[in-house]
Design an enzyme around this catalytic site. Structure first.
Site, PDB file in Angstrom:
ATOM      1  N   PHE A  11       1.007  -1.213   0.063  1.00  0.00           N
ATOM      2  CA  PHE A  11       0.029   0.145   0.106  1.00  0.00           C
ATOM      3  C   PHE A  11       0.716   1.064   0.127  1.00  0.00           C
ATOM      4  O   PHE A  11       1.021   2.103  -0.855  1.00  0.00           O
ATOM      5  CB  PHE A  11      -0.968   0.009   1.268  1.00  0.00           C
ATOM      6  CG  PHE A  11      -1.642   1.206   1.429  1.00  0.00           C
ATOM      7  CD1 PHE A  11      -2.497   1.848   0.672  1.00  0.00           C
ATOM      8  CD2 PHE A  11      -1.732   1.661   3.008  1.00  0.00           C
ATOM      9  CE1 PHE A  11      -3.024   3.115   1.127  1.00  0.00           C
ATOM     10  CE2 PHE A  11      -2.232   2.818   3.351  1.00  0.00           C
ATOM     11  CZ  PHE A  11      -3.031   3.277   2.337  1.00  0.00           C
ATOM     12  N   SER A 115       6.554   2.673  13.057  1.00  0.00           N
ATOM     13  CA  SER A 115       4.921   2.799  13.423  1.00  0.00           C
ATOM     14  C   SER A 115       4.886   3.431  14.684  1.00  0.00           C
ATOM     15  O   SER A 115       5.458   3.174  15.741  1.00  0.00           O
ATOM     16  CB  SER A 115       4.485   1.454  13.588  1.00  0.00           C
ATOM     17  OG  SER A 115       3.294   1.186  13.798  1.00  0.00           O
ATOM     18  N   TYR A 139       3.918  -7.113  16.980  1.00  0.00           N
ATOM     19  CA  TYR A 139       4.199  -6.139  15.633  1.00  0.00           C
ATOM     20  C   TYR A 139       4.933  -4.960  16.272  1.00  0.00           C
ATOM     21  O   TYR A 139       5.866  -4.595  15.686  1.00  0.00           O
ATOM     22  CB  TYR A 139       2.874  -5.767  15.115  1.00  0.00           C
ATOM     23  CG  TYR A 139       3.020  -4.585  14.016  1.00  0.00           C
ATOM     24  CD1 TYR A 139       3.586  -4.850  12.992  1.00  0.00           C
ATOM     25  CD2 TYR A 139       2.438  -3.331  14.469  1.00  0.00           C
ATOM     26  CE1 TYR A 139       4.018  -3.770  11.947  1.00  0.00           C
ATOM     27  CE2 TYR A 139       2.672  -2.316  13.543  1.00  0.00           C
ATOM     28  CZ  TYR A 139       3.368  -2.510  12.307  1.00  0.00           C
ATOM     29  OH  TYR A 139       3.557  -1.530  11.447  1.00  0.00           O
ATOM     30  N   VAL A 199     -17.084  -3.073  15.274  1.00  0.00           N
ATOM     31  CA  VAL A 199     -16.060  -2.182  16.024  1.00  0.00           C
ATOM     32  C   VAL A 199     -15.437  -3.069  16.968  1.00  0.00           C
ATOM     33  O   VAL A 199     -16.099  -3.830  17.895  1.00  0.00           O
ATOM     34  CB  VAL A 199     -16.393  -1.086  16.700  1.00  0.00           C
ATOM     35  CG1 VAL A 199     -15.351  -0.293  17.337  1.00  0.00           C
ATOM     36  CG2 VAL A 199     -17.159  -0.058  15.742  1.00  0.00           C
TER      37      VAL A 199
HETATM   38  P1  NAD Z   1       1.525  -3.906   3.038  1.00  0.00           P
HETATM   39  O1  NAD Z   1       1.338  -5.013   3.490  1.00  0.00           O
HETATM   40  O2  NAD Z   1       0.612  -3.274   2.013  1.00  0.00           O
HETATM   41  O3  NAD Z   1       2.895  -3.671   2.582  1.00  0.00           O
HETATM   42  C1  NAD Z   1       3.831  -4.374   3.204  1.00  0.00           C
HETATM   43  C2  NAD Z   1       4.766  -5.198   1.897  1.00  0.00           C
HETATM   44  O4  NAD Z   1       5.693  -5.737   2.239  1.00  0.00           O
HETATM   45  C3  NAD Z   1       3.745  -6.064   1.104  1.00  0.00           C
HETATM   46  O5  NAD Z   1       3.730  -5.626  -0.210  1.00  0.00           O
HETATM   47  C4  NAD Z   1       4.482  -7.380   1.241  1.00  0.00           C
HETATM   48  O6  NAD Z   1       4.143  -8.241   0.163  1.00  0.00           O
HETATM   49  C5  NAD Z   1       5.872  -7.125   1.725  1.00  0.00           C
HETATM   50  N1  NAD Z   1       6.481  -8.001   2.364  1.00  0.00           N
HETATM   51  C6  NAD Z   1       6.040  -8.510   3.298  1.00  0.00           C
HETATM   52  N2  NAD Z   1       7.135  -9.612   3.807  1.00  0.00           N
HETATM   53  C7  NAD Z   1       8.176  -9.530   2.929  1.00  0.00           C
HETATM   54  C8  NAD Z   1       9.484 -10.104   2.922  1.00  0.00           C
HETATM   55  N3  NAD Z   1       9.542 -10.981   3.569  1.00  0.00           N
HETATM   56  N4  NAD Z   1      10.372  -9.484   1.766  1.00  0.00           N
HETATM   57  C9  NAD Z   1       9.625  -8.633   0.855  1.00  0.00           C
HETATM   58  N5  NAD Z   1       8.608  -8.148   1.079  1.00  0.00           N
HETATM   59  C10 NAD Z   1       7.814  -8.489   2.025  1.00  0.00           C
HETATM   60  O7  NAD Z   1       1.300  -2.594   4.246  1.00  0.00           O
HETATM   61  P2  NAD Z   1       1.677  -1.026   4.342  1.00  0.00           P
HETATM   62  O8  NAD Z   1       0.622  -0.584   5.040  1.00  0.00           O
HETATM   63  O9  NAD Z   1       2.025  -0.525   3.033  1.00  0.00           O
HETATM   64  O10 NAD Z   1       2.955  -0.982   5.132  1.00  0.00           O
HETATM   65  C11 NAD Z   1       4.203  -0.558   4.669  1.00  0.00           C
HETATM   66  C12 NAD Z   1       5.161  -0.257   5.723  1.00  0.00           C
HETATM   67  O11 NAD Z   1       4.627   0.658   6.705  1.00  0.00           O
HETATM   68  C13 NAD Z   1       5.331  -1.583   6.832  1.00  0.00           C
HETATM   69  O12 NAD Z   1       6.655  -1.557   7.201  1.00  0.00           O
HETATM   70  C14 NAD Z   1       4.528  -0.995   7.988  1.00  0.00           C
HETATM   71  O13 NAD Z   1       5.005  -1.633   9.152  1.00  0.00           O
HETATM   72  C15 NAD Z   1       4.700   0.323   8.008  1.00  0.00           C
HETATM   73  N6  NAD Z   1       3.673   1.123   8.532  1.00  0.00           N
HETATM   74  C16 NAD Z   1       2.287   1.193   7.897  1.00  0.00           C
HETATM   75  C17 NAD Z   1       1.304   1.908   8.388  1.00  0.00           C
HETATM   76  C18 NAD Z   1      -0.190   2.072   7.843  1.00  0.00           C
HETATM   77  O14 NAD Z   1      -1.116   2.421   8.451  1.00  0.00           O
HETATM   78  N7  NAD Z   1      -0.239   1.405   6.752  1.00  0.00           N
HETATM   79  C19 NAD Z   1       1.338   2.662   9.630  1.00  0.00           C
HETATM   80  C20 NAD Z   1       2.646   2.637  10.403  1.00  0.00           C
HETATM   81  C21 NAD Z   1       3.714   1.688   9.755  1.00  0.00           C
END
Ligand code: NAD
Length: 308
Positions: A11, A115, A139, A199
């Site tokens: 995402f 995060s 997490y 919820v």
């Molecule tokens: P997401 O699940 O869409 O993206 C994570 C991506 O990492 C996925 O495309 C997945 O296929 C890939 N992935 C997972 N394991 C892997 C591996 N072993 N090797 C290679 N790729 C791998 O989630 P997101 O929301 O886009 O989150 C992206 C980052 O942002 C993450 O690190 C998450 O912790 C951080 N984050 C997201 C949010 C949020 O609200 N979306 C908030 C805080 C932090």
């Protein structure tokens, strides 16, 4: 500049990759596609399917890279309560693998996407980077451990690091798995199907919902901002919204009139979250501009899964 983005098909990763290519940068993306979808990426992104623990692949992809964005991770709080070993292997182990490969190849800057979950429950809001972390789920522990590794190893190996503590990001393209879906796309889908919004708390818990374009602007600023080595910086909206308010806003926008259902709190959940953005404003020039209701409307318009 030449960038490598881990988790590029996810995402946040795909939105970042596509924006960087629009700005004329060379972008390489790595993702194992465990939840991501490479179709979300513009054809200008050079995409490689692979694991973030695959060091030979990392060595190849890191050649001549100016800056790495590290997003590859398992991202569900409730799932992490069930499978902490997996979360440790990917979120912590993958980060250490990446840092070792960066040292070997000589890449000098990494932006780690951390995060807001790291704060856990604190006595006061908004949440400042100087507050002691209080992770409440595997997490959150894994993201905090990764922050510590990035910062400590970066210092030892002369790699510039910055960790962005992103709060609850939402927007078009957010992964919507059958189990443990993120709350915003789950509510939107339910509301459009005239279903009840379920919820997992009494609805008084609060979150800082930040639209994806604002998050991308913060991530892009972090690649070149001066004097941020070793910092952790919040990226949110700076607004505290209860789940009850989120439900009401989504019902107003979609016309959903079904009764919302309030269930017991899920394990690992946190009561209140709102980001203090002073550091982001002063160090990154970060000023989020999207209101929640406008961001939700844009999500409905721009995400084909919601069919408007
Ligand atoms: P997401 O699940 O869409 O993206 C994570 C991506 O990492 C996925 O495309 C997945 O296929 C890939 N992935 C997972 N394991 C892997 C591996 N072993 N090797 C290679 N790729 C791998 O989630 P997101 O929301 O886009 O989150 C992206 C980052 O942002 C993450 O690190 C998450 O912790 C951080 N984050 C997201 C949010 C949020 O609200 N979306 C908030 C805080 C932090």
């Amino acid at each position: 500049m030449i960038f490598l983005i881990t988790g590029a098909a996810g995402f946040l990763g795909s939105a970042l990759a596509n924006q960087l290519t629009r700005e004329g940068h060379q972008v390489r993306g790595l993702d194992d596609l465990s939840t991501g979808d490479s179709k979300a990426l513009s054809p200008d992104v050079h995409f490689t399917r692979g694991d973030v623990n695959d060091r030979p692949k990392l060595w190849t992809l890191l050649q001549e890279v100016d800056c790495v964005y590290h997003l590859a991770a398992r991202v569900s709080v409730p799932e992490s309560v069930l499978y902490p070993r997996e979360y440790n292997a990917v979120n912590v182990g993958g980060t250490v693998s990446l840092m070792e490969a960066m040292r070997d190849v000589g890449v000098r800057r990494v932006v780690f996407i951390s995060s807001g979950a790291i704060y856990g429950d604190q006595g006061e809001q908004p949440l400042r980077e100087s507050m002691p972390p209080n992770p409440r789920s595997p997490y959150a522990v894994s993201k905090l451990a990764a922050e510590y590794y990035i910062n400590t190893i970066g210092d030892l190996w002369n790699i510039e690091t910055v960790s962005l503590r992103v709060f609850n990001a939402y927007g078009p393209g957010q992964h919507l798995p059958a189990s443990h879906p993120p709350v915003v796309p789950y509510f939107l889908r339910q509301a459009l199907h005239h279903g009840s919004l379920v919820v997992h708390s009494d609805g008084t818990q609060t979150r800082d919902y930040v639209y994806i374009d604002d998050v991308v602007s913060g991530m892009i600023a972090a690649a070149t901002a001066p004097n941020i080595d070793g910092l952790v910086i919040n990226i949110g909206s700076g607004k505290e919204t209860s789940v009850r308010e989120l439900v009401k806003t989504i019902q107003d926008i979609t016309g959903n009139t079904a009764q919302a259902l309030y269930n017991p709190k899920t394990p690992g959940g946190v009561s209140r979250m709102c980001a203090d953005l002073s550091l982001a404003a002063s160090r990154l020039g970060y000023h989020p501009s999207m209101s929640l209701s406008h961001g939700l409307r844009l999500t409905l318009q721009r995400d084909p899964r919601f069919g408007s």
